[in-house]
Design a protein around this motif. Structure first.
Motif, PDB file in Angstrom:
ATOM      1  N   ASN A  49       0.821  -1.204   0.000  1.00 44.22           N
ATOM      2  CA  ASN A  49       0.000   0.000   0.000  1.00 44.22           C
ATOM      3  C   ASN A  49       0.854   1.252   0.000  1.00 44.22           C
ATOM      4  N   TYR A  50       1.959   1.197   0.740  1.00 43.98           N
ATOM      5  CA  TYR A  50       2.813   2.374   0.783  1.00 43.98           C
ATOM      6  C   TYR A  50       3.510   2.583  -0.560  1.00 43.98           C
ATOM      7  N   PHE A  51       4.034   1.490  -1.134  1.00 41.17           N
ATOM      8  CA  PHE A  51       4.669   1.595  -2.454  1.00 41.17           C
ATOM      9  C   PHE A  51       3.687   2.173  -3.467  1.00 41.17           C
ATOM     10  N   ASP A  52       2.423   1.751  -3.362  1.00 44.53           N
ATOM     11  CA  ASP A  52       1.407   2.234  -4.303  1.00 44.53           C
ATOM     12  C   ASP A  52       1.225   3.749  -4.237  1.00 44.53           C
ATOM     13  N   THR A  53       1.477   4.329  -3.061  1.00 50.01           N
ATOM     14  CA  THR A  53       1.281   5.772  -2.941  1.00 50.01           C
ATOM     15  C   THR A  53       2.481   6.563  -3.466  1.00 50.01           C
ATOM     16  N   LEU A  54       3.619   5.901  -3.695  1.00 47.46           N
ATOM     17  CA  LEU A  54       4.802   6.620  -4.186  1.00 47.46           C
ATOM     18  C   LEU A  54       4.664   6.831  -5.693  1.00 47.46           C
ATOM     19  N   PRO A  55       4.854   8.065  -6.167  1.00 45.30           N
ATOM     20  CA  PRO A  55       4.697   8.329  -7.604  1.00 45.30           C
ATOM     21  C   PRO A  55       5.751   7.590  -8.425  1.00 45.30           C
ATOM     22  N   ARG A  56       5.310   7.059  -9.568  1.00 44.33           N
ATOM     23  CA  ARG A  56       6.211   6.285 -10.419  1.00 44.33           C
ATOM     24  C   ARG A  56       7.295   7.147 -11.071  1.00 44.33           C
ATOM     25  N   GLU A  57       7.070   8.442 -11.147  1.00 45.44           N
ATOM     26  CA  GLU A  57       8.067   9.321 -11.782  1.00 45.44           C
ATOM     27  C   GLU A  57       9.413   9.197 -11.080  1.00 45.44           C
ATOM     28  N   ILE A  58       9.370   8.929  -9.772  1.00 44.04           N
ATOM     29  CA  ILE A  58      10.604   8.843  -8.988  1.00 44.04           C
ATOM     30  C   ILE A  58      11.559   7.835  -9.607  1.00 44.04           C
ATOM     31  N   GLU A  59      11.020   6.691 -10.000  1.00 42.40           N
ATOM     32  CA  GLU A  59      11.914   5.642 -10.474  1.00 42.40           C
ATOM     33  C   GLU A  59      12.127   5.699 -11.986  1.00 42.40           C
ATOM     34  N   GLU A  60      11.254   6.423 -12.715  1.00 42.07           N
ATOM     35  CA  GLU A  60      11.354   6.415 -14.169  1.00 42.07           C
ATOM     36  C   GLU A  60      12.685   6.999 -14.653  1.00 42.07           C
ATOM     37  N   SER A  61      13.109   8.075 -14.039  1.00 42.82           N
ATOM     38  CA  SER A  61      14.367   8.674 -14.481  1.00 42.82           C
ATOM     39  C   SER A  61      15.533   7.725 -14.201  1.00 42.82           C
ATOM     40  N   ALA A  62      15.470   7.017 -13.090  1.00 41.52           N
ATOM     41  CA  ALA A  62      16.518   6.046 -12.775  1.00 41.52           C
ATOM     42  C   ALA A  62      16.505   4.918 -13.801  1.00 41.52           C
ATOM     43  N   ARG A  63      15.297   4.506 -14.183  1.00 44.80           N
ATOM     44  CA  ARG A  63      15.142   3.473 -15.203  1.00 44.80           C
ATOM     45  C   ARG A  63      15.813   3.895 -16.507  1.00 44.80           C
ATOM     46  N   ILE A  64      15.553   5.147 -16.895  1.00 46.07           N
ATOM     47  CA  ILE A  64      16.128   5.655 -18.142  1.00 46.07           C
ATOM     48  C   ILE A  64      17.642   5.659 -18.053  1.00 46.07           C
ATOM     49  N   ASP A  65      18.154   5.957 -16.868  1.00 44.77           N
ATOM     50  CA  ASP A  65      19.607   5.932 -16.667  1.00 44.77           C
ATOM     51  C   ASP A  65      20.152   4.509 -16.584  1.00 44.77           C
ATOM     52  N   GLY A  66      19.276   3.516 -16.738  1.00 49.99           N
ATOM     53  CA  GLY A  66      19.738   2.134 -16.818  1.00 49.99           C
ATOM     54  C   GLY A  66      19.770   1.379 -15.514  1.00 49.99           C
ATOM     55  N   ALA A  67      19.064   1.853 -14.493  1.00 50.07           N
ATOM     56  CA  ALA A  67      19.041   1.133 -13.216  1.00 50.07           C
ATOM     57  C   ALA A  67      18.248  -0.169 -13.371  1.00 50.07           C
ATOM     58  N   SER A  68      18.726  -1.207 -12.724  1.00 46.73           N
ATOM     59  CA  SER A  68      18.039  -2.495 -12.840  1.00 46.73           C
ATOM     60  C   SER A  68      16.804  -2.490 -11.962  1.00 46.73           C
ATOM     61  N   THR A  69      15.961  -3.513 -12.142  1.00 46.11           N
ATOM     62  CA  THR A  69      14.745  -3.631 -11.346  1.00 46.11           C
ATOM     63  C   THR A  69      15.089  -3.678  -9.861  1.00 46.11           C
ATOM     64  N   PHE A  70      16.169  -4.429  -9.542  1.00 44.92           N
ATOM     65  CA  PHE A  70      16.543  -4.566  -8.144  1.00 44.92           C
ATOM     66  C   PHE A  70      17.078  -3.247  -7.595  1.00 44.92           C
ATOM     67  N   ALA A  71      17.842  -2.524  -8.432  1.00 45.67           N
ATOM     68  CA  ALA A  71      18.406  -1.247  -7.986  1.00 45.67           C
ATOM     69  C   ALA A  71      17.290  -0.250  -7.674  1.00 45.67           C
TER      70      ALA A  71
END
Lengths: 318, 281
Positions: free
Chosen positions: B164-186
């Motif tokens: 429930n807490y993860f659900d409230t965190l906006p996805r934008e936070i991780e999207e930029s990290a994803r673009i920079d090539g961060a793995s799912t685990f990272a």
């Protein structure tokens, strides 16, 4: 020959080139991928220590078995038939029901009224809250042993205090009297958890905007009316959640009764969890105890469904 | 005039409120005070003095009880079981919660339901098979006999709360990290987990308290003296000290001090943990 094998290789190659992407497509469509690895550790522990025991206990409930020797006899629904006619089992269900209703009623009244009193602008609010919540952190075992002594008929604090203030007539054998034992244990349970209910109600009350209370006050509602017409209806979701918490707490009750009364006298305070323990490990009737365990699981399942429905309702409402 | 009267009425109400609360709080603290006071009384004094004020103060018996009941060993056993349970629930539970909140995989919905079904499991309902399992696996009188079930019983609540807490965190936070090539685990380890600290603390307190205080499974699976946890030992030594209430209560006080100390230091999280169970989720 040479030609054939080349054809074979080509077909094998083309088969792989057809089948492999198909597998990939299938996997992608059904989301079969490595992500499931994140759930696997939790799933492994959960399957081993929750799911498998639940399945086992259902299976064991169909056997006559002492829980010690590997020998066991399949008796179908025999254990369940015996349960229906077992006065001690029926008594334990009744005791659990009394436990739940009495505890919940007392905790609702105490929890809400204390929280309501605490909800104002009180300088010492945190101190009050800390004092009320303190017992919640103490283990059930310590609570039960300490109260067992308070209830001691001769040298216990309760009877001594009653005698000192001239109410010696009210002194009783709190845990040894079959009419009182269950209620004495319930009182301990209420003392143990009041703080939790206060804190939860306080959190609920704090979501009510101050302006609402002030507006009602200006419109001429007195404190009593504000409580009944505004506060109580508005904390209904909290109350519902607490009802479920109280219900599951009653079903889980074990050590308070185990230590205070061992379920006695004459099963007068025996609750279901304690009955399971006694049947399986004192009377060596593991098969029969399993049938009672299944009843416990069914009750818990009903409570879980109510809980999740309530939770979903609260989220849709929000 | 009326303003002054209403002000007087208000302060009168405040006084009444404080008096009522003080009385109730004192009444609630009586059993705690009684416990401490009994533990301080002289040997067998309780037979003559049932009151809350000791006639003589005997602290020396704490040392005796400490040695006789081997508190350090009991505390160590409780600490190992509690720490292992809490860390495992936090790590394994948050991994699963992350997957349920952010990742897509086969069986996601049904698996979540399977976990949530265990939310209200009464431990007593599975003691018969768990006992058999420990006998078969030879894990009786070992730490895993308790840690395994404690973790499994704690996971549903932890997963629900953390998801429930993860659900409230906006996805934008991780999207930029994803673009920079961060793995799912990272993304889980370096971005989401640090943001979840308050909820992790809540889950940790809740689990630690449950494990530290658990009695039924310890009673069944820890039959040898050297593996006993504190609650179990308290019951065992109650029969040893049968009539020597002062000794018994010294043990109870020693058992309770660490939890109360932790509670006083981390009040906010304790209260958060219990409130989360009923209100937030």
């Amino acid at each position: 020959m040479h030609h054939d094998s080349a054809v074979g290789m080509r077909t094998a190659g083309s088969a792989a080139s057809v089948v492999w992407p198909a597998i990939c497509r299938f996997a992608r469509r059904h989301e079969i991928n490595g992500n499931v690895l994140y759930v696997l550790p939790a799933l492994g522990v959960y399957l081993l220590f929750v799911a498998w025991p639940v399945i086992s206990v259902v299976r064991d409930s169909f056997y006559d078995w002492d829980g010690i020797r590997p020998r066991r006899t399949f008796i179908g629904l025999g254990n369940y038939a015996e349960l229906l006619a077992d006065p001690i089992f029926l008594r334990s269900i009744w005791n659990n029901l009394v436990w739940g209703i009495a505890s919940i009623a007392a905790l609702l009244v105490l929890g809400f009224s204390m929280a309501y009193l605490l909800n104002g602008k009180l300088r010492a609010r945190d101190a009050y809250r800390a004092a009320l919540f303190l017992p919640v952190t103490v283990s059930g075992v310590v609570v039960a042993i300490a109260w067992g002594f308070i209830y001691h008929p001769e040298i216990g604090l309760l009877n001594s205090a009653l005698r000192t203030v001239g109410l010696g007539k009210l002194a009783a054998v709190w845990l040894g009297d079959p009419r009182l034992a269950l209620y004495s244990a319930i009182a301990v349970n209420v003392w143990h958890y009041t703080g939790a209910w206060v804190v939860i109600y306080l959190a609920g009350l704090q979501t009510i905007p101050n302006e609402l209370m002030e507006a009602a006050s200006i419109d001429g509602a007195n404190a009593w009316q504000r409580m009944w017409r505004i506060a109580i209806p508005l904390v209904k979701p909290t109350t519902a959640a607490l009802l479920i918490l109280g219900a599951i707490g009653a079903v889980r009750t074990f050590e308070i009764v185990y230590i205070l009364t061992q379920g006695g006298p004459y099963h007068a305070s025996e609750v279901m969890a304690l009955r399971v323990y006694n049947l399986a490990f004192m009377l060596h009737r593991a098969g029969y105890a399993s049938a009672l365990s299944v009843v416990l699981l069914v009750i818990a399942a009903v409570i879980t469904v109510l809980q999740l429905r309530l939770y979903r309702g609260a989220h849709q409402g929000a | 005039m009326s303003q002054r009267r209403s002000a007087a009425l208000l302060s009168l109400r405040l006084v009444g409120q404080n008096v009522a609360l003080t009385l109730v709080c004192l009444l609630f603290l009586v059993p705690v005070i009684h416990m401490i006071s009994t533990s301080l009384k002289g040997d067998m004094e309780s037979y003559a003095n049932a009151g809350l004020i000791p006639w003589t103060i005997d602290v020396a018996k704490y040392a005796t009880v400490w040695q006789q009941t081997n508190v350090p060993l009991l505390g160590f056993n409780s600490l190992v079981v509690t720490t292992a349970t809490t860390l495992l629930v936090l790590f394994v539970g948050s991994l699963a919660a992350y997957a349920f909140s952010r990742l897509r995989f086969f069986g996601r919905g049904p698996l979540l339901v399977v976990f949530l079904a265990g939310l209200m499991l009464p431990g007593a309902a599975v003691i018969v098979p768990l006992y058999q399992m420990n006998r078969t696996l030879g894990t009786m009188n070992t730490y895993p006999a308790l840690i395994g079930p404690y973790v499994a019983f704690g996971l549903p609540f932890a997963i629900l709360l953390l998801r429930n807490y993860f659900d409230t965190l906006p996805r934008e936070i991780e999207e930029s990290a994803r673009i920079d090539g961060a793995s799912t685990f990272a993304v889980y380890w370096r971005i989401l987990l640090p943001l979840t600290r308050p909820v992790l603390a809540t889950v940790a307190i809740f689990q630690a308290l449950a494990a530290w205080n658990e009695f039924l499974l310890a009673l069944l699976f820890m039959t040898k003296a050297h593996v006993r946890t504190l609650p179990l030992a308290a019951v065992v030594f109650t029969s040893l000290y049968q009539t020597r209430y002062e000794h018994m209560f010294a043990l109870l006080v020693m058992m309770t001090i660490p939890v109360v100390a932790l509670y006083l230091v981390m009040q906010r999280h304790f209260i958060g943990g219990l409130t989360a169970g009923a209100v937030k989720f």
